[in-house]
Design a protein around this motif. Structure first.
Motif, PDB file in Angstrom:
ATOM      1  N   PHE A 377      51.760  44.761  27.454  1.00 10.87           N
ATOM      2  CA  PHE A 377      51.830  44.629  28.662  1.00 10.87           C
ATOM      3  C   PHE A 377      53.153  44.701  29.154  1.00 10.87           C
ATOM      4  N   THR A 378      53.423  45.338  30.084  1.00  9.86           N
ATOM      5  CA  THR A 378      54.846  45.445  30.537  1.00  9.86           C
ATOM      6  C   THR A 378      54.782  45.009  32.243  1.00  9.86           C
ATOM      7  N   GLY A 379      55.732  44.027  32.561  1.00 10.05           N
ATOM      8  CA  GLY A 379      55.875  43.287  33.832  1.00 10.05           C
ATOM      9  C   GLY A 379      55.104  42.027  33.821  1.00 10.05           C
ATOM     10  N   THR A 380      54.687  41.700  35.047  1.00  6.77           N
ATOM     11  CA  THR A 380      54.103  40.423  35.322  1.00  6.77           C
ATOM     12  C   THR A 380      52.552  40.628  34.972  1.00  6.77           C
ATOM     13  N   VAL A 381      51.852  39.904  34.086  1.00  4.95           N
ATOM     14  CA  VAL A 381      50.360  39.963  34.027  1.00  4.95           C
ATOM     15  C   VAL A 381      49.929  38.850  34.754  1.00  4.95           C
ATOM     16  N   VAL A 382      48.920  39.128  35.618  1.00  4.05           N
ATOM     17  CA  VAL A 382      48.476  38.172  36.481  1.00  4.05           C
ATOM     18  C   VAL A 382      47.011  37.889  36.018  1.00  4.05           C
ATOM     19  N   ALA A 383      46.527  36.668  35.956  1.00  2.00           N
ATOM     20  CA  ALA A 383      45.023  36.477  35.658  1.00  2.00           C
ATOM     21  C   ALA A 383      44.597  35.347  36.798  1.00  2.00           C
ATOM     22  N   LYS A 384      43.601  35.827  37.489  1.00  4.20           N
ATOM     23  CA  LYS A 384      43.112  35.056  38.723  1.00  4.20           C
ATOM     24  C   LYS A 384      41.770  34.300  38.188  1.00  4.20           C
ATOM     25  N   ALA A 385      41.662  33.196  38.797  1.00  6.00           N
ATOM     26  CA  ALA A 385      40.453  32.279  38.586  1.00  6.00           C
ATOM     27  C   ALA A 385      39.230  33.106  39.180  1.00  6.00           C
ATOM     28  N   GLY A 386      38.129  32.852  38.333  1.00  5.41           N
ATOM     29  CA  GLY A 386      36.831  33.442  39.057  1.00  5.41           C
ATOM     30  C   GLY A 386      35.838  32.475  39.804  1.00  5.41           C
ATOM     31  N   ARG A 387      34.681  32.853  39.700  1.00  4.57           N
ATOM     32  CA  ARG A 387      33.776  32.026  40.487  1.00  4.57           C
ATOM     33  C   ARG A 387      33.692  30.349  39.780  1.00  4.57           C
ATOM     34  N   GLY A 388      33.779  29.588  40.678  1.00  4.46           N
ATOM     35  CA  GLY A 388      33.344  28.139  39.969  1.00  4.46           C
ATOM     36  C   GLY A 388      34.593  27.478  39.277  1.00  4.46           C
TER      37      GLY A 388
END
Length: 453
Positions: A377-388
């Protein structure tokens, strides 16, 4: 009736007369400008301009030789040729030369049939533009015959045409040298629409780019399409096309073969069944297409579905694999030397949920239904919270046990007693942080070698 209406009709009549067309009167209707007065709208057709081969002595009974009669009908020099072959079986040994913009019409490929029994190339177009064949069938029975060759041609078309040879499993290998269509000499823009090319040793042979096969069917050819030349030139676009055959290995070996360095090949909504190898892409000694893409296709085969031997930038999306025999074939085979990089999205296996990840070389980008593989992966890798309170991220062992996770709050959690944080000091020694049952932090030296566990 208004003067404007009369003027429009006069101009239309003059235009029709200028092109030599005869207006055929359609259904009557009243116009708002002149209620009660019948207006007959003109319907323009190419039939009045056509030269009927029967008027020049063609018999069309499948017995008489109609070669000379068809040549006489085609001998027109002062206007583009429109040649009409009404329903019948026309036995020929040769086909007349055709000028630019010539049109050859029949009553339907199953009723207007041209039969050639000699070892010859029946139709040859050289340096021609926009020659059109429609609603006609060509049947070749010479073991070394070729139906159509286009050389340095531009924008020629085949619409609702059947081109059929004599290759069957029962007579294998007698007709393996038969060829249906040959595209050569930088021919471009050729379109095959709603056509059938069947029972040849080679259905289509192309060494050219930018030609198109649409809504057509290639059946029981030993090789359906051959991209040849090994000069970075051959390419083809196929859309809504069927490649089908029986299960006898003598009937069909491969549906598509790209033999050596080639240009772009694009396949959309294409169906494959009945070959030993459905698609063979590239040559191991260093040649293959610059780009190869398949989207929304179904691939069944006896031995191998798609054999990617050499290719730059292969792209496979929404491809479903199936079997022709009781046992599943090798659905996708990739040579890591010739195809080190590529993209695969939603490949559907009939043998498992997803294709085995081991199928793909390390540098491939693979998005499956249950897993994703990317080399980097190149650049900023963003992982967001899902439900609950679902984890944002999990690290699992090979057997699926969670070893560590990033919780919905962003907290990092280690589920493994010996899997705590590892730090490296300024002297190059690695230390593992762990915690006792009393909650006390402690450290353990790991040496200067980067830990693997």
């Amino acid at each position: 009736m208004s003067n404007n209406t009369v003027g429009r009709r006069s101009m239309l009549a003059a235009a029709l007369g200028a092109v030599g067309a005869v207006p055929v009167m359609a259904a009557c209707s009243s116009t708002p400008e002149s209620p009660g007065i019948e207006f007959r709208s003109p319907l323009v057709t190419d039939a009045p301009a056509a030269r009927n081969v029967r008027d020049f002595g063609a018999v069309g009974d499948g017995v008489a030789d109609d070669t000379l009669a068809i040549a006489a009908a085609a001998a027109v020099k002062d206007a583009p040729l429109v040649l009409y072959l009404p329903a019948g079986h026309y036995k020929v040994t040769a086909w007349p030369e055709l000028a630019d913009y010539a049109t050859i019409l029949g009553d339907g490929a199953d009723v207007t049939i041209v039969v050639c029994t000699t070892d010859t190339t029946l139709i040859t177009l050289r340096k021609r533009s926009r020659v059109r064949f429609a609603r006609i069938g060509f049947y070749m029975s010479g073991p070394k015959s070729t139906a159509v060759v286009l050389n340095e041609c531009f924008r020629c078309s085949f619409d609702s045409v059947v081109i059929r040879g004599n290759h069957l499993s029962d007579n294998h290998p007698r007709y393996l040298e038969q060829r249906g269509v040959v595209l050569e000499g930088n021919t471009g823009g050729t379109a095959f629409l709603n056509c059938d090319i069947n029972n040849f040793g080679f259905g289509i042979v192309t060494s050219c780019i930018q030609n198109y096969v649409t809504s057509s069917k290639l059946t029981s050819n030993y090789i359906g399409v051959l991209g040849t030349g090994n000069d970075h030139n051959a390419g083809l676009a196929l859309t809504n096309v069927e490649f089908v055959s029986d299960l006898d290995p003598r009937t069909t070996d491969k549906h598509i073969v790209i033999d050596g360095a080639a240009n772009d090949w694009w396949l959309t909504n294409v169906w494959f069944e009945g070959a030993d190898i459905a698609l063979s892409v590239g040559r191991r000694d260093g040649g293959g297409p610059a780009q190869f893409g398949m989207t929304n296709c179904k691939v069944a085969a006896r031995t191998v579905g798609i054999d990617l031997i050499y290719c730059r930038q292969p792209y496979l999306a929404n491809v479903q694999f199936d079997r022709d025999l009781d046992r599943p074939p090798i659905e996708l085979r990739i040579d890591p030397t010739g195809c080190p990089e590529g993209t695969a999205v939603n490949l559907i296996s009939t043998a498992a949920d997803d294709l085995n990840p081991a199928v793909f070389p390390e540098r491939w980008h693979v998005l499956g239904r249950t897993s994703t593989h990317a080399p980097s992966f190149t650049g900023t890798v963003v992982a967001k919270a899902g439900r609950g309170d679902a984890d944002i991220f999990q690290a699992q062992s090979a057997d699926g046990v969670v070893r560590s996770a990033v919780l919905a709050s962003g907290t990092w959690l280690s589920e493994h007693t010996e899997g705590g944080v590892v730090l490296k000091d300024s002297a190059g020694t690695y230390w593992r942080l762990s915690i006792s049952t009393e909650g006390a932090l402690k450290t353990m030296p790991l040496g200067k070698q980067r830990p693997r566990e």
